[in-house]
Design an enzyme around this catalytic site. Structure first.
Site, PDB file in Angstrom:
ATOM      1  N   SER A 153     -14.065  18.207 -64.849  1.00  0.00           N
ATOM      2  CA  SER A 153     -13.065  17.664 -65.827  1.00  0.00           C
ATOM      3  C   SER A 153     -13.128  17.971 -67.059  1.00  0.00           C
ATOM      4  O   SER A 153     -13.958  18.687 -67.457  1.00  0.00           O
ATOM      5  CB  SER A 153     -13.431  15.984 -65.830  1.00  0.00           C
ATOM      6  OG  SER A 153     -12.871  15.361 -66.635  1.00  0.00           O
ATOM      7  N   TYR A 166     -18.545   8.453 -65.871  1.00  0.00           N
ATOM      8  CA  TYR A 166     -17.984   9.478 -65.681  1.00  0.00           C
ATOM      9  C   TYR A 166     -18.087  10.829 -66.325  1.00  0.00           C
ATOM     10  O   TYR A 166     -18.507  11.979 -65.932  1.00  0.00           O
ATOM     11  CB  TYR A 166     -16.603   9.315 -65.923  1.00  0.00           C
ATOM     12  CG  TYR A 166     -15.400  10.303 -65.257  1.00  0.00           C
ATOM     13  CD1 TYR A 166     -15.276  10.361 -63.841  1.00  0.00           C
ATOM     14  CD2 TYR A 166     -14.843  11.220 -66.100  1.00  0.00           C
ATOM     15  CE1 TYR A 166     -14.230  11.173 -63.394  1.00  0.00           C
ATOM     16  CE2 TYR A 166     -13.816  11.935 -65.487  1.00  0.00           C
ATOM     17  CZ  TYR A 166     -13.615  12.092 -64.136  1.00  0.00           C
ATOM     18  OH  TYR A 166     -12.704  12.850 -63.608  1.00  0.00           O
TER      19      TYR A 166
HETATM   20  P1  NAP Z   1      -7.849  10.175 -56.455  1.00  0.00           P
HETATM   21  O1  NAP Z   1      -6.535  10.382 -55.675  1.00  0.00           O
HETATM   22  O2  NAP Z   1      -8.422   8.886 -56.603  1.00  0.00           O
HETATM   23  O3  NAP Z   1      -9.025  10.844 -55.335  1.00  0.00           O
HETATM   24  C1  NAP Z   1     -10.238  10.709 -55.505  1.00  0.00           C
HETATM   25  C2  NAP Z   1     -10.853  10.900 -54.180  1.00  0.00           C
HETATM   26  O4  NAP Z   1     -12.291  10.674 -54.114  1.00  0.00           O
HETATM   27  C3  NAP Z   1     -10.097   9.990 -53.242  1.00  0.00           C
HETATM   28  O5  NAP Z   1      -9.849  10.756 -51.986  1.00  0.00           O
HETATM   29  C4  NAP Z   1     -11.354   9.157 -53.049  1.00  0.00           C
HETATM   30  O6  NAP Z   1     -11.108   8.534 -51.642  1.00  0.00           O
HETATM   31  C5  NAP Z   1     -12.516  10.019 -53.028  1.00  0.00           C
HETATM   32  N1  NAP Z   1     -13.882   9.125 -53.397  1.00  0.00           N
HETATM   33  C6  NAP Z   1     -13.770   7.846 -54.208  1.00  0.00           C
HETATM   34  N2  NAP Z   1     -14.975   7.369 -53.940  1.00  0.00           N
HETATM   35  C7  NAP Z   1     -15.654   8.050 -52.997  1.00  0.00           C
HETATM   36  C8  NAP Z   1     -16.873   7.788 -52.194  1.00  0.00           C
HETATM   37  N3  NAP Z   1     -17.515   6.589 -52.505  1.00  0.00           N
HETATM   38  N4  NAP Z   1     -17.104   8.456 -51.078  1.00  0.00           N
HETATM   39  C9  NAP Z   1     -16.177   9.501 -50.793  1.00  0.00           C
HETATM   40  N5  NAP Z   1     -15.012   9.579 -51.438  1.00  0.00           N
HETATM   41  C10 NAP Z   1     -14.605   8.888 -52.341  1.00  0.00           C
HETATM   42  O7  NAP Z   1      -8.039  10.908 -57.731  1.00  0.00           O
HETATM   43  P2  NAP Z   1      -7.714  12.337 -58.134  1.00  0.00           P
HETATM   44  O8  NAP Z   1      -7.074  12.682 -59.375  1.00  0.00           O
HETATM   45  O9  NAP Z   1      -7.305  13.012 -56.889  1.00  0.00           O
HETATM   46  O10 NAP Z   1      -9.314  12.795 -58.513  1.00  0.00           O
HETATM   47  C11 NAP Z   1      -9.703  14.188 -57.671  1.00  0.00           C
HETATM   48  C12 NAP Z   1     -11.098  14.723 -58.344  1.00  0.00           C
HETATM   49  O11 NAP Z   1     -10.276  15.227 -59.335  1.00  0.00           O
HETATM   50  C13 NAP Z   1     -12.172  13.850 -58.853  1.00  0.00           C
HETATM   51  O12 NAP Z   1     -13.192  14.405 -58.612  1.00  0.00           O
HETATM   52  C14 NAP Z   1     -11.675  13.358 -59.985  1.00  0.00           C
HETATM   53  O13 NAP Z   1     -12.854  13.051 -61.128  1.00  0.00           O
HETATM   54  C15 NAP Z   1     -11.081  14.732 -60.822  1.00  0.00           C
HETATM   55  N6  NAP Z   1     -10.208  14.737 -61.765  1.00  0.00           N
HETATM   56  C16 NAP Z   1      -9.099  14.322 -61.766  1.00  0.00           C
HETATM   57  C17 NAP Z   1      -8.378  14.128 -62.969  1.00  0.00           C
HETATM   58  C18 NAP Z   1      -7.073  13.533 -63.147  1.00  0.00           C
HETATM   59  O14 NAP Z   1      -6.431  13.614 -64.219  1.00  0.00           O
HETATM   60  N7  NAP Z   1      -6.411  13.090 -61.936  1.00  0.00           N
HETATM   61  C19 NAP Z   1      -8.809  15.031 -64.196  1.00  0.00           C
HETATM   62  C20 NAP Z   1      -9.814  15.388 -64.049  1.00  0.00           C
HETATM   63  C21 NAP Z   1     -10.658  15.479 -62.983  1.00  0.00           C
HETATM   64  P3  NAP Z   1     -10.870   6.856 -51.356  1.00  0.00           P
HETATM   65  O15 NAP Z   1      -9.446   6.732 -51.902  1.00  0.00           O
HETATM   66  O16 NAP Z   1     -10.827   6.905 -49.625  1.00  0.00           O
HETATM   67  O17 NAP Z   1     -11.871   6.103 -51.842  1.00  0.00           O
END
Ligand code: NAP
Length: 261
Positions: A153, A166
């Site tokens: 991130s 986080y």
């Molecule tokens: P997202 O759609 O909310 O995806 C997060 C994923 O992680 C979901 O599939 C969720 O599954 C899973 N997850 C959450 N809690 C979990 C648990 N206890 N056990 C197993 N899986 C779990 O959000 P995203 O933006 O695509 O995030 C993906 C990654 O990118 C994350 O690591 C996030 O920190 C990182 N990131 C995102 C951004 C951004 O701007 N979006 C920026 C920097 C980094 P469930 O929904 O089934 O719980």
């Protein structure tokens, strides 16, 4: 001249590879899973609240959906066992699953802190360890037996606001990436990370919905827009494929220019 016949586009192919993408029921993980399958990989699609069946269905016969809670200390092993039973091996591990808890630092409970650290950092280590144990017997110096890509991130570099667990977890992910890259380079495993900027997913819904924060964020991004999940696919494929065989221990920002500003 190259030392042997070489086609750069071929070096992005993932035929006969098995990839595990955590958190691929939605958002960035779903886009990454689909991209890796388009390059030829079979993909294990993982979800938490539900198995990643929609992503697996979108990919077709070379995918399967799994479910495991990585907030549990046994979730990583449970997931990896399921994937090994189905596919027999893992060549590419994408540690994408992540969670965020927004609260003032003085209000964060120990349970909330530990949950974020377990999902975002400890499970990344656990799955990487399981993957390396699977990959190392196929590896050795000069081989390329495995790829691990961690989703970090911008808060791997910056502190953020009201997300201390986080930020601590993602800072840890960047350091863990380098530590594992150092140790496992001689075995033929490359370990890298991608630091996404601001992407429009459920993870950032609260920010997108807050008019002031949304404007502040867009004002600061040189590309002047939120990233879309597909914007991450090329970087994920690069770091998962032979095209990046001499790249390890790096954290690649995909952020519309945020970090350079
Ligand atoms: P997202 O759609 O909310 O995806 C997060 C994923 O992680 C979901 O599939 C969720 O599954 C899973 N997850 C959450 N809690 C979990 C648990 N206890 N056990 C197993 N899986 C779990 O959000 P995203 O933006 O695509 O995030 C993906 C990654 O990118 C994350 O690591 C996030 O920190 C990182 N990131 C995102 C951004 C951004 O701007 N979006 C920026 C920097 C980094 P469930 O929904 O089934 O719980």
């Amino acid at each position: 001249m190259p030392t042997k016949p070489f086609n750069v586009l071929e070096s992005f192919r993932l035929d006969n590879k098995v990839a595990l993408v955590t958190g691929s029921a939605s958002g960035l993980g779903a886009a990454i899973a689909i991209a890796l399958s388009q390059a030829g990989a079979s993909v294990a699609c993982h979800g938490n609240r539900r198995a990643a069946t929609e992503t697996a269905a979108a990919i077709g016969e070379n995918a399967a959906a799994f479910r495991a809670d990585l907030a549990s200390t046994t979730g990583a092993e449970d997931l990896f066992t399921q994937v090994k039973e189905k596919f027999g091996r893992v060549d590419i591990l994408i540690n994408n699953a992540g969670t965020i808890h927004r609260a003032a630092a003085e209000e964060v409970t120990l349970d909330d802190w530990q949950q974020v650290l377990q999902v975002n950092l400890t499970s990344v280590f656990q799955l990487s360890q399981l993957a390396a144990r699977d990959m190392i017997p196929r590896g050795g110096l000069g081989t390329n037996c495995g790829k691990i890509v961690n989703i970090a991130s911008l808060l791997s570099f910056q502190g953020g606001i009201r997300v201390p667990a986080y930020a601590a977890s993602k800072g840890g992910v960047a350091q863990l990436t380098k530590a594992l890259a150092n140790e496992w380079a001689p075995t033929g495993i490359q370990v890298n990370a991608i630091a996404p900027g601001y992407f429009a997913t459920t993870n950032t819904e609260a920010l997108q919905a807050d008019e002031t924060r949304n404007r502040q964020i867009l004002d600061r991004i040189p590309a002047a827009r939120w990233g879309q999940p597909e914007d991450l696919a090329g970087a994920a494929l690069y770091l998962s494929s032979p095209a990046s065989n001499y790249v390890t221990g790096t954290v690649l920002t995909v952020d519309g220019g945020w970090m350079g500003r």
